[in-house]
Design a protein around this motif. Structure first.
Motif, PDB file in Angstrom:
ATOM      1  N   LYS A 117     -27.825 -42.865 -70.928  1.00 18.27           N
ATOM      2  CA  LYS A 117     -27.660 -42.268 -69.585  1.00 18.27           C
ATOM      3  C   LYS A 117     -28.486 -40.991 -69.452  1.00 18.27           C
ATOM      4  O   LYS A 117     -29.221 -40.811 -68.478  1.00 18.27           O
ATOM      5  CB  LYS A 117     -26.179 -41.927 -69.323  1.00 18.27           C
ATOM      6  CG  LYS A 117     -25.261 -43.129 -69.348  1.00 18.27           C
ATOM      7  CD  LYS A 117     -23.818 -42.732 -69.162  1.00 18.27           C
ATOM      8  CE  LYS A 117     -23.268 -41.880 -70.304  1.00 18.27           C
ATOM      9  NZ  LYS A 117     -23.258 -42.566 -71.616  1.00 18.27           N
ATOM     10  N   SER A 118     -28.353 -40.108 -70.455  1.00 22.32           N
ATOM     11  CA  SER A 118     -29.086 -38.831 -70.368  1.00 22.32           C
ATOM     12  C   SER A 118     -30.580 -39.064 -70.462  1.00 22.32           C
ATOM     13  O   SER A 118     -31.374 -38.367 -69.803  1.00 22.32           O
ATOM     14  CB  SER A 118     -28.622 -37.880 -71.468  1.00 22.32           C
ATOM     15  OG  SER A 118     -27.237 -37.662 -71.356  1.00 22.32           O
ATOM     16  N   SER A 119     -30.988 -40.051 -71.274  1.00 24.58           N
ATOM     17  CA  SER A 119     -32.424 -40.361 -71.380  1.00 24.58           C
ATOM     18  C   SER A 119     -32.955 -40.838 -70.030  1.00 24.58           C
ATOM     19  O   SER A 119     -34.039 -40.431 -69.597  1.00 24.58           O
ATOM     20  CB  SER A 119     -32.659 -41.452 -72.425  1.00 24.58           C
ATOM     21  OG  SER A 119     -32.072 -41.090 -73.645  1.00 24.58           O
ATOM     22  N   ALA A 130     -31.367 -32.948 -69.737  1.00 18.94           N
ATOM     23  CA  ALA A 130     -30.131 -33.218 -70.484  1.00 18.94           C
ATOM     24  C   ALA A 130     -30.436 -33.399 -71.968  1.00 18.94           C
ATOM     25  O   ALA A 130     -31.512 -33.861 -72.341  1.00 18.94           O
ATOM     26  CB  ALA A 130     -29.469 -34.478 -69.936  1.00 18.94           C
ATOM     27  N   ILE A 131     -29.471 -33.028 -72.796  1.00 19.84           N
ATOM     28  CA  ILE A 131     -29.645 -33.196 -74.243  1.00 19.84           C
ATOM     29  C   ILE A 131     -29.478 -34.666 -74.603  1.00 19.84           C
ATOM     30  O   ILE A 131     -28.538 -35.339 -74.156  1.00 19.84           O
ATOM     31  CB  ILE A 131     -28.605 -32.355 -75.016  1.00 19.84           C
ATOM     32  CG1 ILE A 131     -28.822 -30.874 -74.723  1.00 19.84           C
ATOM     33  CG2 ILE A 131     -28.663 -32.628 -76.517  1.00 19.84           C
ATOM     34  CD1 ILE A 131     -27.726 -29.967 -75.243  1.00 19.84           C
ATOM     35  N   VAL A 132     -30.401 -35.169 -75.384  1.00 16.05           N
ATOM     36  CA  VAL A 132     -30.357 -36.561 -75.845  1.00 16.05           C
ATOM     37  C   VAL A 132     -30.313 -36.548 -77.370  1.00 16.05           C
ATOM     38  O   VAL A 132     -31.135 -35.883 -78.012  1.00 16.05           O
ATOM     39  CB  VAL A 132     -31.620 -37.322 -75.391  1.00 16.05           C
ATOM     40  CG1 VAL A 132     -31.725 -38.669 -76.076  1.00 16.05           C
ATOM     41  CG2 VAL A 132     -31.646 -37.482 -73.877  1.00 16.05           C
ATOM     42  N   THR A 138     -22.735 -37.262 -76.932  1.00 18.67           N
ATOM     43  CA  THR A 138     -23.579 -36.068 -76.823  1.00 18.67           C
ATOM     44  C   THR A 138     -23.283 -35.284 -75.539  1.00 18.67           C
ATOM     45  O   THR A 138     -23.083 -34.078 -75.565  1.00 18.67           O
ATOM     46  CB  THR A 138     -25.079 -36.460 -76.826  1.00 18.67           C
ATOM     47  OG1 THR A 138     -25.357 -37.156 -78.034  1.00 18.67           O
ATOM     48  CG2 THR A 138     -25.974 -35.244 -76.717  1.00 18.67           C
ATOM     49  N   THR A 139     -23.246 -36.003 -74.417  1.00 18.28           N
ATOM     50  CA  THR A 139     -23.035 -35.320 -73.135  1.00 18.28           C
ATOM     51  C   THR A 139     -21.558 -35.019 -72.954  1.00 18.28           C
ATOM     52  O   THR A 139     -20.723 -35.923 -73.041  1.00 18.28           O
ATOM     53  CB  THR A 139     -23.543 -36.202 -71.970  1.00 18.28           C
ATOM     54  OG1 THR A 139     -24.915 -36.512 -72.205  1.00 18.28           O
ATOM     55  CG2 THR A 139     -23.407 -35.489 -70.631  1.00 18.28           C
ATOM     56  N   ARG A 140     -21.253 -33.740 -72.731  1.00 15.34           N
ATOM     57  CA  ARG A 140     -19.851 -33.347 -72.580  1.00 15.34           C
ATOM     58  C   ARG A 140     -19.512 -33.031 -71.128  1.00 15.34           C
ATOM     59  O   ARG A 140     -18.433 -33.298 -70.652  1.00 15.34           O
ATOM     60  CB  ARG A 140     -19.551 -32.103 -73.447  1.00 15.34           C
ATOM     61  CG  ARG A 140     -19.750 -32.341 -74.933  1.00 15.34           C
ATOM     62  CD  ARG A 140     -18.886 -33.518 -75.361  1.00 15.34           C
ATOM     63  NE  ARG A 140     -18.992 -33.809 -76.768  1.00 15.34           N
ATOM     64  CZ  ARG A 140     -18.214 -33.272 -77.710  1.00 15.34           C
ATOM     65  NH1 ARG A 140     -17.307 -32.393 -77.396  1.00 15.34           N
ATOM     66  NH2 ARG A 140     -18.366 -33.627 -78.968  1.00 15.34           N
ATOM     67  N   THR A 157     -26.260 -37.644 -61.039  1.00 18.22           N
ATOM     68  CA  THR A 157     -25.370 -36.971 -61.986  1.00 18.22           C
ATOM     69  C   THR A 157     -25.318 -37.731 -63.306  1.00 18.22           C
ATOM     70  O   THR A 157     -25.029 -38.929 -63.326  1.00 18.22           O
ATOM     71  CB  THR A 157     -23.939 -36.867 -61.385  1.00 18.22           C
ATOM     72  OG1 THR A 157     -24.016 -36.154 -60.158  1.00 18.22           O
ATOM     73  CG2 THR A 157     -22.991 -36.130 -62.329  1.00 18.22           C
ATOM     74  N   ASP A 158     -25.633 -37.012 -64.364  1.00 22.40           N
ATOM     75  CA  ASP A 158     -25.480 -37.571 -65.711  1.00 22.40           C
ATOM     76  C   ASP A 158     -24.052 -37.259 -66.145  1.00 22.40           C
ATOM     77  O   ASP A 158     -23.553 -36.162 -65.909  1.00 22.40           O
ATOM     78  CB  ASP A 158     -26.485 -36.898 -66.657  1.00 22.40           C
ATOM     79  CG  ASP A 158     -26.365 -37.426 -68.085  1.00 22.40           C
ATOM     80  OD1 ASP A 158     -25.943 -38.595 -68.268  1.00 22.40           O
ATOM     81  OD2 ASP A 158     -26.699 -36.668 -69.020  1.00 22.40           O
ATOM     82  N   THR A 159     -23.390 -38.235 -66.731  1.00 22.71           N
ATOM     83  CA  THR A 159     -21.973 -38.035 -67.070  1.00 22.71           C
ATOM     84  C   THR A 159     -21.731 -38.263 -68.562  1.00 22.71           C
ATOM     85  O   THR A 159     -22.569 -38.842 -69.261  1.00 22.71           O
ATOM     86  CB  THR A 159     -21.076 -39.016 -66.285  1.00 22.71           C
ATOM     87  OG1 THR A 159     -21.355 -40.350 -66.741  1.00 22.71           O
ATOM     88  CG2 THR A 159     -21.300 -38.918 -64.788  1.00 22.71           C
TER      89      THR A 159
END
Ligand SMILES: Nc1nc2c(ncn2[C@@H]2O[C@H](COP(=O)(O)OP(=O)(O)OP(=O)(O)O)[C@@H](O)[C@H]2O)c(=O)[nH]1
Ligand SMILES: [Mg+2]
Length: 340
Positions: A117-119, A130-132, A138-140, A157-159
């Protein structure tokens, strides 16, 4: 933009200045610039003129004719009213697209941990926002950014990946994911296409399909990639293969995201209503015109028909803030000869 050059703005032009400041995409800027140039008022003018051309003979018949309106005149008025209300309805209907250009869409990327998702979020933004990592969870916290999809501002929105986790921070993140799902106009369910789907994926698809959703099968660059296994679980949902690594399929993803909201009418050149106040007044104009048409069909007295027509004129005047019913009245009697 002569109206600006001579220093006088009408109400819709003043509203356009505000829209110009708030505009998030080029398409929204273009629409605001057109409105600032007076295009809305110019488009309304022939409709106002058309209404006056109906009002004048009706007013005079009120004074000179004792009986009902002659049948041929009544039919002619009915026809003109129907043409005018079609024009008004077309303008009002353009608000669906106008609102989209101005307010945009909210889209949430949702899925299990580690599906990418973040990628995808970063690739859509063309930035490492976003951190990948390869570590699931990883995503908080949710992160949102606006991107431009074919002129429409899309708040994406990245979740946090959805799973049952004992970790307190992750649990809070997942709660925020649920909120993002509830707020979204559309959900992109991100799936790892290099692995068979698991129950958690199916559960997320089931939840998302209550809303508009698109299934994104990610990691299409991998040897083990297969998107076909989703077809049986979701044969009626739009599905795209993507790779957050190579960028493959991203255009198709974007067009699937906006498709349900544009329904194929993305015509950049057409003028649209972008303001809820204008939309509301156009709707009310249309209702008054329809009421007038019904009264003519029912052969009701001209006074009642006229009341609805004046009301329609007042609503149109309110859009540009130029006219009051008194102005209109004096305008009618100064510019039209009614045979007195
Ligand atoms: N080969 C390949 N690897 C990918 C792709 N997208 C993501 N990855 C890898 O998958 C791993 C997880 O990626 P993330 O973007 O952090 O996944 P996520 O869904 O945000 O994960 P959480 O935040 O934990 O929920 C990373 O190692 C990425 O490099 C892709 O399209 N192809
Ligand atoms: Mg992530």
């Amino acid at each position: 933009m002569r109206a600006v050059a001579n220093g006088r703005l009408n109400l819709t032009q003043a509203e356009a200045v505000r829209d110009l400041i708030d505009a998030q995409t080029h398409a929204a800027v273009r629409q605001a610039a057109r409105q600032l140039g007076g295009e809305l008022s110019k488009r309304l003018q022939p409709i106002k003129d058309g209404l006056l051309e109906i009002i004048v003979p009706l007013e005079s018949s009120l004074e000179f004719v004792e009986d009902d309106l002659p049948e041929d005149i009544a039919r002619d008025i009915e026809k003109r009213l129907s043409t005018l209300s079609t024009k008004i309805d077309e303008m009002a209907d353009s608000f669906r697209r106008g609102r989209l250009l101005k307010d945009g869409l909210r889209v949430a990327l949702v899925g299990r941990p580690n599906v990418g998702k973040s990628s995808l979020f970063n690739k859509l933004l063309s930035s490492d926002r976003a951190i990948v990592t390869e570590i699931p969870g990883t995503t908080r916290d949710t992160i949102s950014e606006v991107i431009n999809m074919e002129g429409i501002p899309v708040l994406i929105t990245d979740t946090a990946g959805v799973r049952t986790s004992p970790d307190k921070i992750e649990q809070l993140g997942i709660e925020r994911t649920r909120r993002a799902i509830a707020d979204a106009d559309l959900i992109v369910v991100v799936l790892d296409g290099s692995q068979p789907l698991v129950d958690e994926d199916l559960e997320i698809i089931r939840e998302a399909s209550n809303n508009h959703c698109v299934l994104a099968f990610n990691k299409s660059d991998l040897e083990s990639f297969r998107s076909s296994n989703a077809q049986e679980v979701a044969d009626n949902l739009p599905l795209v293969s993507v790779s957050a690594r190579t960028g493959e399929g991203l255009d198709a993803l974007c067009s699937n995201i906006i498709k349900p909201f544009t329904a194929g009418y993305l015509d950049e050149s057409s003028f649209v209503i972008t303001n809820a106040r204008h939309y509301d007044l156009l709707r009310r104009t249309s209702e008054s015109l329809q009421a007038a048409q019904e009264l003519i069909q029912e052969n009701v007295s001209e006074e009642l028909i006229l009341a609805n027509l004046y009301e329609a004129l007042r609503f149109l005047g309110e859009i540009t803030g130029e006219t009051t019913p008194e102005d209109i009245l004096s305008q009618i009697f100064s510019t039209f000869c009614i045979g007195k």
